[in-house]
Design a protein around this motif. Structure first.
Motif, mmCIF file in Angstrom:
data_model
loop_
_atom_site.group_PDB
_atom_site.id
_atom_site.type_symbol
_atom_site.label_atom_id
_atom_site.label_comp_id
_atom_site.label_asym_id
_atom_site.label_seq_id
_atom_site.Cartn_x
_atom_site.Cartn_y
_atom_site.Cartn_z
ATOM 1 N N CYS A 1 0.824 -1.208 0.000
ATOM 2 C CA CYS A 1 0.000 0.000 0.000
ATOM 3 C C CYS A 1 0.863 1.266 0.000
ATOM 4 N N CYS B 1 -0.493 3.805 3.291
ATOM 5 C CA CYS B 1 -0.098 3.586 4.690
ATOM 6 C C CYS B 1 1.264 2.909 4.754
ATOM 7 N N CYS C 1 -6.349 0.565 1.433
ATOM 8 C CA CYS C 1 -6.063 -0.875 1.364
ATOM 9 C C CYS C 1 -6.918 -1.649 2.366
ATOM 10 N N CYS D 1 -6.229 2.480 7.365
ATOM 11 C CA CYS D 1 -6.040 2.883 5.974
ATOM 12 C C CYS D 1 -7.270 2.506 5.163
HETATM 13 ZN ZN LIG Z 1 -2.951 1.126 3.167
#
Ligand SMILES: [Zn+2]
Length: 344
Positions: free
Chosen positions: A266, A269, A279, A276
């Protein structure tokens, strides 16, 4: 007769001077010009009387008439220039230009963020030796489905997903059609990407009925899954950054076997997996589908699957742009809001 004509000619220059002394403007000058040099003007009247002269007298008067005509013309010309100069002088004296004032700023436009990302994807693959190829957006069912091993009863061919035209043709639902067209007419090695607009009957927060794809294909003798992984790893790390990790998950597509989905760690994050929304705390983002070209597809385009192998991949440009630029809503790309577009 001759004497009176010569006298009349002599008198013209004086008359012109008198008329010019009265002139106030350029249009006055033009009137004076007509009065003296016009078709029925003073000079023309004198010339018309020349017909009554004897053959000996005529040239004498003629020479004089030409001299007078030239004199009138040049006097009028210089007078006209004098007027024009006066107008210019007046304008220069009354207008003031401050050459130190800043100019009107020119606003530069910039490329749409989607096109920026599309160009970046194209450039990265070009560097890896892929050629950029294009094809028609209006396709037939054969190139859009059949040749790609998508059978007639496959849900993708449903009218609810595909825009069919009255002619029986359709708006392509992916740019894999370009791969088919290239493989039909060219012999491997084929190393290409097909960027372009595609259409699906879908409209919500994350889907637009028109969107952009880049599909890639590399076909040659001895191409295997390692090549696929190598190319996509280079691409992902160049596009999202060298710290990005990637993983392949087994998947299914009709035109590749085996097939995989590619996830990247991701980018929001940084795979911390906490709070997050992008994701959903999994630490991974799905970015593209890929796989080894199905032997059935090779057979459709007349390539021997015993001799050739290859891999294909496809990604949505909107999704790549949203992930790369941190854009939360797909619709922002298509609303042409300058407040949004100016940020890129
Ligand atoms: Zn993420």
């Amino acid at each position: 007769m001759k004497e009176s004509l010569l006298q009349a000619l002599d008198g013209l220059e004086t008359q012109l001077e008198e008329a010019l002394a009265q002139a106030q403007s350029e249009s006055d000058l033009l009137q004076i010009k007509g009065r003296f040099l016009g078709k029925k003007g003073e000079l023309a009247q004198v010339l018309s009387a020349m017909g009554r002269l004897s053959a000996e007298e005529r040239p004498q008067v003629g020479v004089k008439a030409n001299q007078v005509k030239e004199a009138l013309c040049s006097r009028l010309q210089s007078s006209l220039q004098g007027f024009q100069q006066k107008v210019l002088d007046q304008a220069l004296a009354s207008d003031h230009f401050d050459i130190t004032l800043p100019g009107v700023p020119v606003e530069f436009s910039s490329m749409h963020p989607l096109i920026q990302v599309l160009e970046e994807i194209n450039t990265l693959f070009r560097r890896l030796g892929f050629e950029v190829r294009y094809g028609p957006e209006i396709e037939d069912e054969y190139h859009n489905f059949e040749a790609l091993n998508i059978p007639e009863d496959h849900p993708a061919r449903d009218e609810q997903d595909t825009f069919y035209l009255k002619t029986g043709r359709l708006l392509r639902t992916h740019t894999s059609t370009v791969q088919i067209r290239v493989m039909e007419t060219e012999k491997p090695p084929i190393k290409m990407i097909a960027p372009g607009t595609v259409y699906r009957s879908d409209h919500d927060l994350t889907h637009s009925p028109m969107f952009h794809q880049v599909e890639g294909l590399w076909v040659d003798r001895g191409i295997h899954f390692g090549h696929l992984k190598g190319v996509l790893k280079l691409f992902v790390k160049s596009f999202f950054g060298s710290e990005t990790n990637l993983r392949f998950r087994a998947s299914y597509f009709p035109f590749t076997e085996p097939s995989a989905e590619l996830d990247v760690s991701c980018v929001f994050c940084h795979a911390k997996k906490s709070a997050c929304p992008v994701c959903k705390d999994t630490g991974w983002l799905e970015v593209l589908g890929c796989g080894m070209v199905d032997p059935n597809v090779f057979e459709k385009v007349g390539l021997d699957p015993q001799v050739y192998s290859g891999f294909a991949f496809g990604m949505g440009v909107e999704r790549m742009a949203m992930l790369k630029l941190g854009i939360p809503d797909l619709r922002l790309f298509f609303e042409n809001d300058l407040r949004f577009l100016k940020q890129f």
